[in-house]
Structure formats: structure tokens, C-alpha cells
Write a protein that holds these residues in place. Structure first.
Motif, PDB file in Angstrom:
ATOM      1  N   PRO A   1       0.814  -1.215   0.000  1.00 21.49           N
ATOM      2  CA  PRO A   1       0.000   0.000   0.000  1.00 21.49           C
ATOM      3  C   PRO A   1       0.850   1.268   0.000  1.00 21.49           C
ATOM      4  N   GLN A   2       0.276   2.306  -0.560  1.00 24.59           N
ATOM      5  CA  GLN A   2       0.919   3.618  -0.607  1.00 24.59           C
ATOM      6  C   GLN A   2       0.051   4.610   0.174  1.00 24.59           C
ATOM      7  N   ASP A   3       0.683   5.666   0.682  1.00 23.75           N
ATOM      8  CA  ASP A   3      -0.083   6.765   1.240  1.00 23.75           C
ATOM      9  C   ASP A   3       0.242   8.045   0.462  1.00 23.75           C
ATOM     10  N   ALA A   4      -0.164   9.179   0.967  1.00 27.78           N
ATOM     11  CA  ALA A   4       0.042  10.433   0.234  1.00 27.78           C
ATOM     12  C   ALA A   4       1.511  10.743   0.008  1.00 27.78           C
ATOM     13  N   ASP A   5       2.367  10.195   0.876  1.00 23.58           N
ATOM     14  CA  ASP A   5       3.806  10.442   0.754  1.00 23.58           C
ATOM     15  C   ASP A   5       4.538   9.343  -0.005  1.00 23.58           C
ATOM     16  N   GLY A   6       3.802   8.328  -0.460  1.00 20.07           N
ATOM     17  CA  GLY A   6       4.453   7.244  -1.190  1.00 20.07           C
ATOM     18  C   GLY A   6       4.380   5.934  -0.415  1.00 20.07           C
ATOM     19  N   ALA A   7       5.467   5.154  -0.450  1.00 19.87           N
ATOM     20  CA  ALA A   7       5.504   3.839   0.190  1.00 19.87           C
ATOM     21  C   ALA A   7       5.345   3.972   1.705  1.00 19.87           C
ATOM     22  N   THR A   8       4.837   2.900   2.323  1.00 19.01           N
ATOM     23  CA  THR A   8       4.492   2.942   3.739  1.00 19.01           C
ATOM     24  C   THR A   8       5.389   2.075   4.612  1.00 19.01           C
ATOM     25  N   GLY A   9       6.361   1.387   4.052  1.00 11.39           N
ATOM     26  CA  GLY A   9       7.222   0.508   4.840  1.00 11.39           C
ATOM     27  C   GLY A   9       8.356   1.258   5.506  1.00 11.39           C
ATOM     28  N   ASP A  10       9.278   0.473   6.112  1.00  7.25           N
ATOM     29  CA  ASP A  10      10.473   1.031   6.730  1.00  7.25           C
ATOM     30  C   ASP A  10      11.550   1.212   5.655  1.00  7.25           C
ATOM     31  N   ALA A  11      11.971   2.450   5.434  1.00  4.58           N
ATOM     32  CA  ALA A  11      12.954   2.739   4.389  1.00  4.58           C
ATOM     33  C   ALA A  11      14.341   2.246   4.801  1.00  4.58           C
ATOM     34  N   PHE A  12      15.083   1.711   3.833  1.00  2.00           N
ATOM     35  CA  PHE A  12      16.447   1.225   4.101  1.00  2.00           C
ATOM     36  C   PHE A  12      17.291   1.326   2.839  1.00  2.00           C
ATOM     37  N   GLU A  13      18.602   1.199   3.025  1.00  2.00           N
ATOM     38  CA  GLU A  13      19.545   1.043   1.919  1.00  2.00           C
ATOM     39  C   GLU A  13      20.236  -0.304   2.074  1.00  2.00           C
ATOM     40  N   ALA A  14      20.318  -1.051   0.966  1.00  2.00           N
ATOM     41  CA  ALA A  14      20.879  -2.401   0.988  1.00  2.00           C
ATOM     42  C   ALA A  14      22.253  -2.432   0.325  1.00  2.00           C
ATOM     43  N   TYR A  15      23.139  -3.218   0.923  1.00  2.90           N
ATOM     44  CA  TYR A  15      24.485  -3.439   0.409  1.00  2.90           C
ATOM     45  C   TYR A  15      24.722  -4.949   0.381  1.00  2.90           C
TER      46      TYR A  15
END
Length: 216
Positions: free
Chosen positions: A161-175
Motif C-alpha cells: 500500500p501507498q499513502d500520500a507520501d508514497g511507500a508505507t514501509g520502513d525505508a532502508f539502503e541495501a548493500y
């Protein structure tokens, strides 16, 4: 009609067919091969699916199954799909284990802009021998700062699901770093606020899952 109904009874619903890891749901169980090719945390284990999570990237989604057995270890299962499909089996390292297994100066190079870190595994002391089959002597970096969102939900076959600000999950960067044979990896996820997960991953054939048991 009452006589016929009692004679033949109600038809039982067909039992769910579970023959591939992609079909696993919460509550299902698997058993792994008892081969010495597997680390002791996996060898011969019966594991129950405790949760199904979703990693959302710009161009793909990846499902993660959280597995628990009789031991204290939590095992994370994903599928690596290329020409063939492999099991990605992972364990999470705490900071103390990261410091024991790797040189931290080398490890910090993973987060540099070049994205070309080289990592050498430390010589294992006797108390770390259970990690030997998770590790390779040398790793090279193959990806850096891949942005995504982590969802503690199963979104197979649908968009998170998306909200008004975009994605709703926990943001991360993967390496990610791979060994020379590309059958072992180090996966690092850095979340907003600085929380960092470090995982050791091994890639194994699907046949390492010997049996499946559907949950209730």
C-alpha cells in the motif's frame, strides 16, 4: 435427499498442495537435509514459518520467510531467482559477532561511495566454529545503497500500500558482498535512524528442503 446426504457425506476440501518454498505460508513447516554440507544451525532442522515479510524495491519485490526451529536461531529464507532458483538462507549477526568475524576498518569501506569494498574474514576462534560454513575467506562488493522499503506483511501478488507520501514501509539502503564462487553473501541493511542489520547468507539448491507440512 437426507438418506443420500448421510450415505455420501460432505466432500472434504482438497488438501493444500505444498511442494515449493514459494508457496509457504505462516504456520507451515519444512525439514532440511541432514547433509554436512549445511551449517549446524540448519542441518536436519525442522523449521516453522513464523512470519512472511516483503522487501519492496523500485523494480521488484522479494519475499522473506522467517523460520524458527528447536534452537535459538532465527533463519531467514528468500529465493534467488536467475536461470535457476536457489534457496537464500540467512542468519543475523549482532555487533559483537561482526567485530569478531571481520576487520571493522575493512567493513566500513562497504558504505563508501565507490561501492568496491573487499572484505577478508578473520581467522575463527574455537567459539566461532559454528559459523565456519556460513563464511568464505574473501568477499567483494556487488551492490551499494540500493533503496527499498521493508514491510512486515505478505504482499505476494500485490503491490504494497501507498499513502500520500508514497511507500508505507520502513525505508532502508541495501548493500551486498559475494564470495568468489557467488554461493555465499554478506547482506547489510541500513535503516533510517542508523539501525543496521548484517546477515550471512548461503545459497543452496531447492532440494535441501526434504519435506513440507502445510499448517492448519
Amino acid at each position: 435427499m437426507g438418506f443420500l446426504s448421510s450415505l455420501f457425506g460432505k466432500k472434504e476440501a482438497p488438501k493444500r498442495q505444498l511442494d515449493h518454498p514459494s508457496k509457504l505460508n505462516k504456520g507451515d513447516m519444512i525439514s532440511l537435509d541432514d547433509s554436512f554440507a549445511l551449517p549446524p544451525q540448519l542441518r536436519g532442522q525442522q523449521l516453522r514459518v513464523e512470519a512472511v515479510n516483503t522487501y519492496e524495491y523500485q523494480r521488484k519485490q522479494q519475499t522473506e520467510w522467517v523460520l524458527k526451529g528447536h534452537g535459538n536461531d532465527t533463519i531467514f529464507l528468500s529465493l534467488d531467482e536467475d536461470d535457476e532458483t536457489y534457496l537464500g538462507l540467512s542468519i543475523k549477526l549482532n555487533r559483537g559477532l561482526v567485530e569478531a568475524l571481520f576487520d571493522l576498518d575493512q567493513f566500513s569501506e562497504i558504505f563508501e561511495e565507490s561501492g568496491k569494498a573487499q572484505l577478508t574474514t578473520n581467522t575463527l576462534t574455537a567459539d566461532l566454529e559454528d559459523y565456519e560454513q556460513w563464511l568464505s575467506p574473501h568477499y567483494h562488493q556487488v551492490s551499494a545503497a540500493d533503496f527499498g522499503y521493508f514491510h512486515r506483511q505478505d504482499y505476494r501478488g500485490q503491490r504494497p500500500p501507498q499513502d500520500a507520501d508514497g511507500a508505507t514501509g520502513d525505508a532502508f539502503e541495501a548493500y551486498q558482498l559475494l564470495d568468489d564462487d557467488e554461493d555465499k553473501a554478506i547482506d547489510v541493511e541500513v535503516y533510517e535512524g542508523g539501525d543496521t542489520d548484517v546477515m550471512l547468507t548461503i545459497y543452496r539448491p531447492l532440494s535441501d528442503i526434504r519435506d513440507y507440512w502445510p499448517g492448519a
